[in-house]
Design an enzyme around this catalytic site. Structure first.
Site, PDB file in Angstrom:
ATOM      1  N   ASP A  24      35.412 -44.745  -7.809  1.00 18.36           N
ATOM      2  CA  ASP A  24      35.283 -43.400  -8.233  1.00 18.36           C
ATOM      3  C   ASP A  24      33.703 -43.522  -8.160  1.00 18.36           C
ATOM      4  O   ASP A  24      32.968 -43.909  -9.160  1.00 18.36           O
ATOM      5  CB  ASP A  24      35.766 -42.990  -9.452  1.00 18.36           C
ATOM      6  CG  ASP A  24      35.239 -41.853 -10.225  1.00 18.36           C
ATOM      7  OD1 ASP A  24      34.778 -40.894  -9.469  1.00 18.36           O
ATOM      8  OD2 ASP A  24      35.473 -41.686 -11.352  1.00 18.36           O
ATOM      9  N   ASN A  27      28.219 -38.822 -10.081  1.00 20.03           N
ATOM     10  CA  ASN A  27      27.022 -38.277  -9.937  1.00 20.03           C
ATOM     11  C   ASN A  27      25.874 -39.178 -10.108  1.00 20.03           C
ATOM     12  O   ASN A  27      24.764 -39.472  -9.676  1.00 20.03           O
ATOM     13  CB  ASN A  27      26.679 -37.066 -10.482  1.00 20.03           C
ATOM     14  CG  ASN A  27      27.367 -35.902 -10.063  1.00 20.03           C
ATOM     15  OD1 ASN A  27      27.045 -35.504  -8.878  1.00 20.03           O
ATOM     16  ND2 ASN A  27      28.318 -35.195 -10.665  1.00 20.03           N
ATOM     17  N   THR A  28      26.087 -40.281 -11.313  1.00 16.11           N
ATOM     18  CA  THR A  28      25.078 -41.245 -11.821  1.00 16.11           C
ATOM     19  C   THR A  28      25.813 -42.532 -11.859  1.00 16.11           C
ATOM     20  O   THR A  28      25.054 -43.519 -11.851  1.00 16.11           O
ATOM     21  CB  THR A  28      24.734 -40.770 -13.188  1.00 16.11           C
ATOM     22  OG1 THR A  28      25.994 -40.619 -14.277  1.00 16.11           O
ATOM     23  CG2 THR A  28      24.054 -39.404 -13.155  1.00 16.11           C
ATOM     24  N   ARG A  29      27.052 -42.755 -11.857  1.00 18.79           N
ATOM     25  CA  ARG A  29      27.732 -43.933 -12.024  1.00 18.79           C
ATOM     26  C   ARG A  29      28.858 -44.334 -10.941  1.00 18.79           C
ATOM     27  O   ARG A  29      29.465 -43.120 -10.349  1.00 18.79           O
ATOM     28  CB  ARG A  29      28.199 -44.345 -13.317  1.00 18.79           C
ATOM     29  CG  ARG A  29      27.152 -44.421 -14.414  1.00 18.79           C
ATOM     30  CD  ARG A  29      27.936 -44.882 -15.587  1.00 18.79           C
ATOM     31  NE  ARG A  29      29.153 -44.187 -16.133  1.00 18.79           N
ATOM     32  CZ  ARG A  29      30.087 -45.037 -16.566  1.00 18.79           C
ATOM     33  NH1 ARG A  29      29.856 -46.352 -17.027  1.00 18.79           N
ATOM     34  NH2 ARG A  29      31.098 -44.459 -17.085  1.00 18.79           N
ATOM     35  N   LEU A  30      28.876 -45.493 -10.409  1.00 20.61           N
ATOM     36  CA  LEU A  30      30.184 -45.855  -9.746  1.00 20.61           C
ATOM     37  C   LEU A  30      31.243 -46.419 -10.687  1.00 20.61           C
ATOM     38  O   LEU A  30      30.686 -47.778 -11.398  1.00 20.61           O
ATOM     39  CB  LEU A  30      29.724 -46.588  -8.603  1.00 20.61           C
ATOM     40  CG  LEU A  30      30.979 -47.198  -7.649  1.00 20.61           C
ATOM     41  CD1 LEU A  30      30.391 -47.323  -6.124  1.00 20.61           C
ATOM     42  CD2 LEU A  30      31.589 -48.520  -8.175  1.00 20.61           C
ATOM     43  N   TYR A 127      42.471 -23.310  -5.508  1.00 15.49           N
ATOM     44  CA  TYR A 127      41.053 -22.695  -5.307  1.00 15.49           C
ATOM     45  C   TYR A 127      41.067 -21.882  -4.073  1.00 15.49           C
ATOM     46  O   TYR A 127      41.784 -21.869  -3.109  1.00 15.49           O
ATOM     47  CB  TYR A 127      40.344 -24.208  -4.783  1.00 15.49           C
ATOM     48  CG  TYR A 127      39.077 -24.175  -6.039  1.00 15.49           C
ATOM     49  CD1 TYR A 127      39.271 -24.243  -7.222  1.00 15.49           C
ATOM     50  CD2 TYR A 127      37.742 -24.581  -5.501  1.00 15.49           C
ATOM     51  CE1 TYR A 127      38.055 -24.319  -8.156  1.00 15.49           C
ATOM     52  CE2 TYR A 127      36.615 -24.572  -6.384  1.00 15.49           C
ATOM     53  CZ  TYR A 127      36.820 -24.654  -7.647  1.00 15.49           C
ATOM     54  OH  TYR A 127      35.895 -24.776  -8.464  1.00 15.49           O
ATOM     55  N   ASP A 136      36.762 -35.225  -7.084  1.00 13.78           N
ATOM     56  CA  ASP A 136      37.128 -35.917  -8.360  1.00 13.78           C
ATOM     57  C   ASP A 136      38.039 -35.136  -9.185  1.00 13.78           C
ATOM     58  O   ASP A 136      39.059 -35.691  -9.918  1.00 13.78           O
ATOM     59  CB  ASP A 136      36.014 -36.221  -8.893  1.00 13.78           C
ATOM     60  CG  ASP A 136      35.033 -35.051  -9.052  1.00 13.78           C
ATOM     61  OD1 ASP A 136      35.027 -34.057  -8.592  1.00 13.78           O
ATOM     62  OD2 ASP A 136      34.213 -35.155 -10.156  1.00 13.78           O
ATOM     63  N   ARG A 137      37.685 -33.752  -9.252  1.00 10.08           N
ATOM     64  CA  ARG A 137      38.550 -32.832 -10.042  1.00 10.08           C
ATOM     65  C   ARG A 137      40.232 -33.000  -9.325  1.00 10.08           C
ATOM     66  O   ARG A 137      41.033 -32.902 -10.136  1.00 10.08           O
ATOM     67  CB  ARG A 137      38.190 -31.445 -10.089  1.00 10.08           C
ATOM     68  CG  ARG A 137      36.681 -31.521 -10.814  1.00 10.08           C
ATOM     69  CD  ARG A 137      36.110 -30.260 -10.378  1.00 10.08           C
ATOM     70  NE  ARG A 137      36.876 -28.952 -11.187  1.00 10.08           N
ATOM     71  CZ  ARG A 137      36.475 -27.801 -10.974  1.00 10.08           C
ATOM     72  NH1 ARG A 137      35.638 -27.378  -9.788  1.00 10.08           N
ATOM     73  NH2 ARG A 137      37.387 -26.925 -11.470  1.00 10.08           N
TER      74      ARG A 137
END
Length: 296
Positions: A24, A27-30, A127, A136-137
């Site tokens: 996963d 935006n800032t972490r894996l 959507y 991700d959602r």
């Protein structure tokens, strides 16, 4: 960096002939998890499982360290039969991960990059433009719906952004004549995450201090000092959005609230509605997709 998350009896030398690596990229972490074949094939029980025996996470700046962790798992039981990835961080990070996989396993294994699609199994994407839904959602919704097949779901993921998503109960008019009832990812809300919200005040005002996310745990309804006032205000904004969505969804019938993401504990202490924690619904959804591909 690597931490076991399954039963303490899980053997590190178990055969990985059917194992998959789940990734996963946020935006800032894996975040990643190593999932064995037996866990992938386990039946749904109506609860949210954690079907991996090892997992880890790091910031984007530390990605090179992952190859060693993944190589150690492969050395213990064999390389993964496939890799399933959700990525919201863009093509540059994707290329770095491709290189890491080649380094860790001596050559790239079969890699499946998840995408938001119009439907997956019995879950429809509500959507307006299905491909524009954050992957991700979408993947988190797939995981939650698979393991909790009934009722309405409010899915809260507290990360760099806080997302609040709704998966509606299966349509009672479906499911006749042996046709599975269909459910719908109805959409949701996106807020700045708790840390981002608090940090923006320090970055964009002249005299307000930087407040750490841990300070939100003790936030009160109102505060007599600036640090607590920032923590209280930002936490109240997050909680108010979640509880408003919960009230509206509750008008449609019974619902369950699921709380995931790195900042979940900060929100958990302030929520007044019933909720269930999970460490990573995106990884759970990737495990579901891997299992379904394996079965097919």
């Amino acid at each position: 960096m690597m931490s076991p998350n399954a039963s303490p009896n899980a053997s590190p030398t178990a055969s990985a002939s059917g194992a998959v690596l789940l990734i996963d990229i946020g935006n800032t972490r894996l975040k990643w998890a190593w999932c064995e074949a037996a866990s992938l094939d386990a039946p749904s029980t109506g609860a949210l499982p954690v079907p991996w025996r090892a997992s880890g996470a790091c910031g984007h700046e530390a990605l090179p360290t992952l190859a060693q962790d993944w190589r150690a798992l492969a050395d213990a039981g064999g390389g993964p039969r496939g890799v399933w990835i959700s990525n919201v961080a863009g093509p540059v990070i994707a290329a770095e991960v491709d290189a890491l996989l080649a380094d860790a396993f001596g050559g790239p294994p079969a890699v499946h990059w998840a995408r938001a699609t119009a439907s997956h199994g019995t879950l429809d994407n509500g959507y307006r433009e299905p491909s524009q839904l954050g992957v991700d959602r979408w993947v988190g919704g797939i995981g939650a719906r698979h393991h909790l097949p009934d009722g309405n779901l409010l899915i809260v993921t507290a990360g760099t952004a806080t997302t609040i998503d709704v998966v509606l109960a299966p349509d009672s008019h479906d499911g006749t004549g042996g046709t599975p009832a269909r459910s719908r990812f109805a959409g949701g809300m996106i807020l700045p995450g708790l840390a981002l919200m608090m940090g923006s005040l320090a970055r964009n005002t002249a005299q307000l201090p930087a407040v750490e996310i841990g300070e939100a745990h003790a936030a009160t309804a109102w505060a007599d000092n600036t640090r607590d006032a920032i923590a209280a205000g930002c936490l109240a904004a997050q909680i108010g959005s979640i509880e408003r969505a919960w009230r509206v969804l509750g008008e449609r019938g019974p619902a369950r609230c699921l709380l995931s993401g790195g900042a979940r504990e900060a929100l958990a202490g302030a929520l007044t509605l019933p909720f269930e924690r999970h460490e990573n619904l995106v990884l759970l959804g990737l495990s579901v997709m891997a299992a379904q591909q394996r079965a097919g």
